[in-house]
Design a protein around this motif. Structure first.
Motif, PDB file in Angstrom:
ATOM      1  N   GLU A  13       0.825  -1.211   0.000  1.00 20.05           N
ATOM      2  CA  GLU A  13       0.000   0.000   0.000  1.00 20.05           C
ATOM      3  C   GLU A  13       0.857   1.260   0.000  1.00 20.05           C
ATOM      4  O   GLU A  13       0.562   2.228  -0.692  1.00 20.05           O
ATOM      5  N   VAL A  14       1.947   1.225   0.771  1.00 24.36           N
ATOM      6  CA  VAL A  14       2.865   2.370   0.816  1.00 24.36           C
ATOM      7  C   VAL A  14       3.538   2.548  -0.542  1.00 24.36           C
ATOM      8  O   VAL A  14       3.632   3.662  -1.064  1.00 24.36           O
ATOM      9  N   LEU A  15       3.992   1.449  -1.140  1.00 23.33           N
ATOM     10  CA  LEU A  15       4.642   1.518  -2.451  1.00 23.33           C
ATOM     11  C   LEU A  15       3.695   2.087  -3.503  1.00 23.33           C
ATOM     12  O   LEU A  15       4.100   2.906  -4.336  1.00 23.33           O
ATOM     13  N   ALA A  16       2.435   1.679  -3.469  1.00 24.85           N
ATOM     14  CA  ALA A  16       1.450   2.191  -4.422  1.00 24.85           C
ATOM     15  C   ALA A  16       1.225   3.688  -4.206  1.00 24.85           C
ATOM     16  O   ALA A  16       1.159   4.456  -5.176  1.00 24.85           O
ATOM     17  N   GLU A  17       1.121   4.096  -2.967  1.00 20.43           N
ATOM     18  CA  GLU A  17       0.894   5.516  -2.670  1.00 20.43           C
ATOM     19  C   GLU A  17       2.083   6.370  -3.112  1.00 20.43           C
ATOM     20  O   GLU A  17       1.912   7.480  -3.611  1.00 20.43           O
ATOM     21  N   GLY A  32      18.472   4.974   5.546  1.00 21.70           N
ATOM     22  CA  GLY A  32      17.831   5.635   6.678  1.00 21.70           C
ATOM     23  C   GLY A  32      16.903   6.760   6.274  1.00 21.70           C
ATOM     24  O   GLY A  32      16.607   7.635   7.078  1.00 21.70           O
ATOM     25  N   LEU A  33      16.414   6.736   5.033  1.00 19.74           N
ATOM     26  CA  LEU A  33      15.579   7.827   4.522  1.00 19.74           C
ATOM     27  C   LEU A  33      14.107   7.453   4.371  1.00 19.74           C
ATOM     28  O   LEU A  33      13.315   8.276   3.926  1.00 19.74           O
ATOM     29  N   ALA A  34      13.744   6.246   4.723  1.00 21.73           N
ATOM     30  CA  ALA A  34      12.364   5.782   4.557  1.00 21.73           C
ATOM     31  C   ALA A  34      11.526   6.141   5.784  1.00 21.73           C
ATOM     32  O   ALA A  34      12.063   6.450   6.847  1.00 21.73           O
ATOM     33  N   PRO A  35      10.210   6.086   5.633  1.00 22.45           N
ATOM     34  CA  PRO A  35       9.342   6.337   6.785  1.00 22.45           C
ATOM     35  C   PRO A  35       9.532   5.257   7.852  1.00 22.45           C
ATOM     36  O   PRO A  35       9.953   4.139   7.553  1.00 22.45           O
ATOM     37  N   THR A  36       9.220   5.609   9.076  1.00 25.90           N
ATOM     38  CA  THR A  36       9.303   4.674  10.194  1.00 25.90           C
ATOM     39  C   THR A  36       8.398   3.483   9.932  1.00 25.90           C
ATOM     40  O   THR A  36       7.265   3.636   9.483  1.00 25.90           O
ATOM     41  N   SER A  37       8.924   2.298  10.217  1.00 23.81           N
ATOM     42  CA  SER A  37       8.140   1.085   9.996  1.00 23.81           C
ATOM     43  C   SER A  37       8.133   0.223  11.245  1.00 23.81           C
ATOM     44  O   SER A  37       8.943   0.404  12.159  1.00 23.81           O
ATOM     45  N   ILE A  38       7.210  -0.717  11.255  1.00 22.68           N
ATOM     46  CA  ILE A  38       7.105  -1.709  12.317  1.00 22.68           C
ATOM     47  C   ILE A  38       7.403  -3.050  11.661  1.00 22.68           C
ATOM     48  O   ILE A  38       6.754  -3.411  10.676  1.00 22.68           O
ATOM     49  N   LYS A  39       8.398  -3.756  12.182  1.00 25.98           N
ATOM     50  CA  LYS A  39       8.716  -5.069  11.636  1.00 25.98           C
ATOM     51  C   LYS A  39       8.022  -6.128  12.479  1.00 25.98           C
ATOM     52  O   LYS A  39       8.273  -6.247  13.681  1.00 25.98           O
ATOM     53  N   ASP A  54       3.591  12.094   8.328  1.00 26.53           N
ATOM     54  CA  ASP A  54       4.651  12.954   8.870  1.00 26.53           C
ATOM     55  C   ASP A  54       5.873  12.930   7.966  1.00 26.53           C
ATOM     56  O   ASP A  54       6.486  13.962   7.689  1.00 26.53           O
ATOM     57  N   TRP A  55       6.244  11.748   7.498  1.00 29.33           N
ATOM     58  CA  TRP A  55       7.401  11.593   6.624  1.00 29.33           C
ATOM     59  C   TRP A  55       7.188  12.369   5.318  1.00 29.33           C
ATOM     60  O   TRP A  55       8.091  13.050   4.846  1.00 29.33           O
ATOM     61  N   LEU A  56       5.994  12.277   4.754  1.00 33.78           N
ATOM     62  CA  LEU A  56       5.696  13.013   3.529  1.00 33.78           C
ATOM     63  C   LEU A  56       5.774  14.514   3.741  1.00 33.78           C
ATOM     64  O   LEU A  56       6.285  15.249   2.887  1.00 33.78           O
ATOM     65  N   ARG A  57       5.284  14.990   4.895  1.00 32.41           N
ATOM     66  CA  ARG A  57       5.391  16.421   5.213  1.00 32.41           C
ATOM     67  C   ARG A  57       6.854  16.855   5.303  1.00 32.41           C
ATOM     68  O   ARG A  57       7.225  17.913   4.822  1.00 32.41           O
ATOM     69  N   GLU A  60       8.345  17.389   1.962  1.00 36.16           N
ATOM     70  CA  GLU A  60       7.948  18.664   1.352  1.00 36.16           C
ATOM     71  C   GLU A  60       8.889  19.778   1.792  1.00 36.16           C
ATOM     72  O   GLU A  60       9.119  20.722   1.051  1.00 36.16           O
ATOM     73  N   GLU A  61       9.438  19.657   2.993  1.00 35.13           N
ATOM     74  CA  GLU A  61      10.247  20.727   3.570  1.00 35.13           C
ATOM     75  C   GLU A  61      11.751  20.544   3.329  1.00 35.13           C
ATOM     76  O   GLU A  61      12.512  21.463   3.523  1.00 35.13           O
ATOM     77  N   THR A  62      12.172  19.338   2.905  1.00 35.89           N
ATOM     78  CA  THR A  62      13.590  19.082   2.689  1.00 35.89           C
ATOM     79  C   THR A  62      13.801  18.504   1.305  1.00 35.89           C
ATOM     80  O   THR A  62      12.871  18.156   0.604  1.00 35.89           O
ATOM     81  N   VAL A  63      15.056  18.378   0.934  1.00 40.88           N
ATOM     82  CA  VAL A  63      15.390  17.756  -0.349  1.00 40.88           C
ATOM     83  C   VAL A  63      16.012  16.383  -0.142  1.00 40.88           C
ATOM     84  O   VAL A  63      16.572  15.808  -1.068  1.00 40.88           O
ATOM     85  N   LEU A  64      15.920  15.838   1.068  1.00 34.12           N
ATOM     86  CA  LEU A  64      16.518  14.533   1.370  1.00 34.12           C
ATOM     87  C   LEU A  64      15.697  13.386   0.832  1.00 34.12           C
ATOM     88  O   LEU A  64      16.223  12.315   0.619  1.00 34.12           O
ATOM     89  N   CYS A  65      14.419  13.534   0.651  1.00 33.96           N
ATOM     90  CA  CYS A  65      13.562  12.435   0.238  1.00 33.96           C
ATOM     91  C   CYS A  65      13.440  12.375  -1.268  1.00 33.96           C
ATOM     92  O   CYS A  65      13.510  13.338  -1.947  1.00 33.96           O
TER      93      CYS A  65
END
Length: 65
Positions: A13-17, A32-39, A54-57, A60-65
């Protein structure tokens, strides 16, 4: 507290989004640039909706993603 749980998204679902391949996502995660996940114990990943938002926001504010 109401007892309502926050939705958890599956990796597919995340990959599709994000319109991203699994390989690209795992490269980003290794850096270390991906959104926080639960394994989960079975190795599958889950993502809290709020963490992804939060990660998407932050993207928007940085160029790291």
């Amino acid at each position: 507290m109401s007892g309502v749980r926050e939705p958890h998204l599956k990796l597919t679902e995340v990959l599709a989004e994000l319109d991203m391949s699994r390989a690209a996502f795992y490269r980003m995660r290794a850096r270390g640039l991906a959104p926080t996940s639960i394994k989960l114990p079975n190795g599958h990943l889950r993502f809290r909706r709020s963490d992804l938002d939060d990660w998407l926001r932050e993207c928007e504010e940085t160029v790291l993603c």
